[in-house]
Design an enzyme around this catalytic site. Structure first.
Site, PDB file in Angstrom:
ATOM      1  N   GLU A 147     -20.772   3.286 -11.722  1.00 12.23           N
ATOM      2  CA  GLU A 147     -20.340   4.440 -11.819  1.00 12.23           C
ATOM      3  C   GLU A 147     -20.839   6.000 -11.304  1.00 12.23           C
ATOM      4  O   GLU A 147     -21.259   6.375 -12.511  1.00 12.23           O
ATOM      5  CB  GLU A 147     -19.118   4.348 -12.027  1.00 12.23           C
ATOM      6  CG  GLU A 147     -18.078   3.366 -12.340  1.00 12.23           C
ATOM      7  CD  GLU A 147     -16.546   3.338 -13.067  1.00 12.23           C
ATOM      8  OE1 GLU A 147     -15.831   4.648 -13.096  1.00 12.23           O
ATOM      9  OE2 GLU A 147     -16.538   2.731 -13.002  1.00 12.23           O
ATOM     10  N   ASP A 149      -8.482  11.926 -17.190  1.00 12.32           N
ATOM     11  CA  ASP A 149      -9.895  12.284 -18.102  1.00 12.32           C
ATOM     12  C   ASP A 149      -9.546  13.384 -19.768  1.00 12.32           C
ATOM     13  O   ASP A 149      -9.001  14.451 -19.449  1.00 12.32           O
ATOM     14  CB  ASP A 149     -11.256  12.863 -17.387  1.00 12.32           C
ATOM     15  CG  ASP A 149     -11.371  12.471 -15.839  1.00 12.32           C
ATOM     16  OD1 ASP A 149     -11.446  10.850 -15.788  1.00 12.32           O
ATOM     17  OD2 ASP A 149     -11.853  13.100 -15.125  1.00 12.32           O
TER      18      ASP A 149
END
Length: 272
Positions: free
Chosen positions: A49, A60
């Site tokens: 990724e 996040d």
């Protein structure tokens, strides 16, 4: 078959799960992140990724946010991330690359143009964190037209009544968010996974990769055993960040530190 489907099928035949490490493109700089990317397959990464940094990354945690800030400071753009993928493909035509990011930069780039450029660069799938299926009409048709897998996030709070609708628009694999909350803040529990992964399997035949709560080699091995793969992000970023100098610049230890951690994760998954 796509590279993603081929990889999961081959690993299933081998009787093991996949390791999917994450790196933020351009963190802490282009040259270092590109070197880490090139070294990940040999260190044991089955899929990779690549984070596309964004100024407002709502999913996040602090670790990934700081990585994104370093990347943006280093000059990261979507075009630059695609150039990283294109360069990687010059030496590797088999390891799947999944781009993970947010919808706003893609729309600013132009969704149709982005999907065409991502495919041309050698990307295989997209994870767009803030794009629910109900609002994917601006991107999904272009991804499908280019043969890019559109990978959906499934959370522990996703109810049985919603699962079929979400999964109908998914391809490649399912990204199971093993915790409620933002990345890197706590770890998944075996008890939760034992309940939720079989529940998912009732609704899909796609491979399932577990992320958002996988930090240690032991946890990666458990995730790859319970599901079909383990995604490790924050733990790798933390170790990389700890190797930087006082000004946040890469040191001679940076690349070796990250790749050493990938090797440890891969060894645990292989042993498991």
């Amino acid at each position: 078959m796509s590279r993603i489907a081929q990889t999961f099928a081959a690993l299933k035949a081998e009787g093991r799960g996949a390791l999917m490490p994450f790196l933020m493109g351009y963190d802490p700089d282009l040259a270092t992140s590109a070197e880490i990317l090139r070294g990940m397959p040999a260190a044991g990464a089955d899929l990779i990724e690549i984070g596309c940094p964004f100024s407002d990354p709502m999913a996040d945690g602090p670790t990934v946010q700081l990585a994104g800030q370093r990347a943006l400071k280093a000059g990261a753009t979507l075009g630059g991330i695609l150039a990283m993928v294109r360069d990687f493909r010059q030496g590797n035509d088999h390891t799947p690359i999944i781009l993970m990011g947010y919808l706003n930069p893609i729309l600013s780039y132009g969704a149709e143009r982005f999907c065409a450029d991502a495919k041309a660069a050698g990307a295989d799938g997209l994870i767009v964190v803030d794009m629910p299926p109900e609002e994917s009409q601006d991107l999904a048709p272009f991804a499908t037209a280019q043969g890019l897998d559109l990978i959906r996030l499934i959370a522990p709070t996703t109810g049985d009544e919603r699962l079929p609708g979400v999964l109908r628009s998914c391809s490649g694999f399912i990204y199971y968010v093993a915790i409620t909350g933002i990345t890197g803040t706590r770890s998944a529990t075996s008890a939760d996974l034992a309940v939720n992964i079989p529940r998912l399997r009732q609704h899909t035949s796609l491979p399932i990769a577990i992320g958002f709560g996988v930090r240690t080699p032991a946890q990666a091995a458990e995730a790859a055993k319970v599901a079909d793969g383990a995604v490790v992000a924050s733990a790798l970023i933390e170790r990389m960040a700890a190797s930087l100098d006082a000004q946040g610049r890469a040191t001679p230890a940076t690349v070796a530190t990250v790749l050493g951690d990938v090797r440890a994760l891969a060894a645990a998954i292989h042993a498991g």
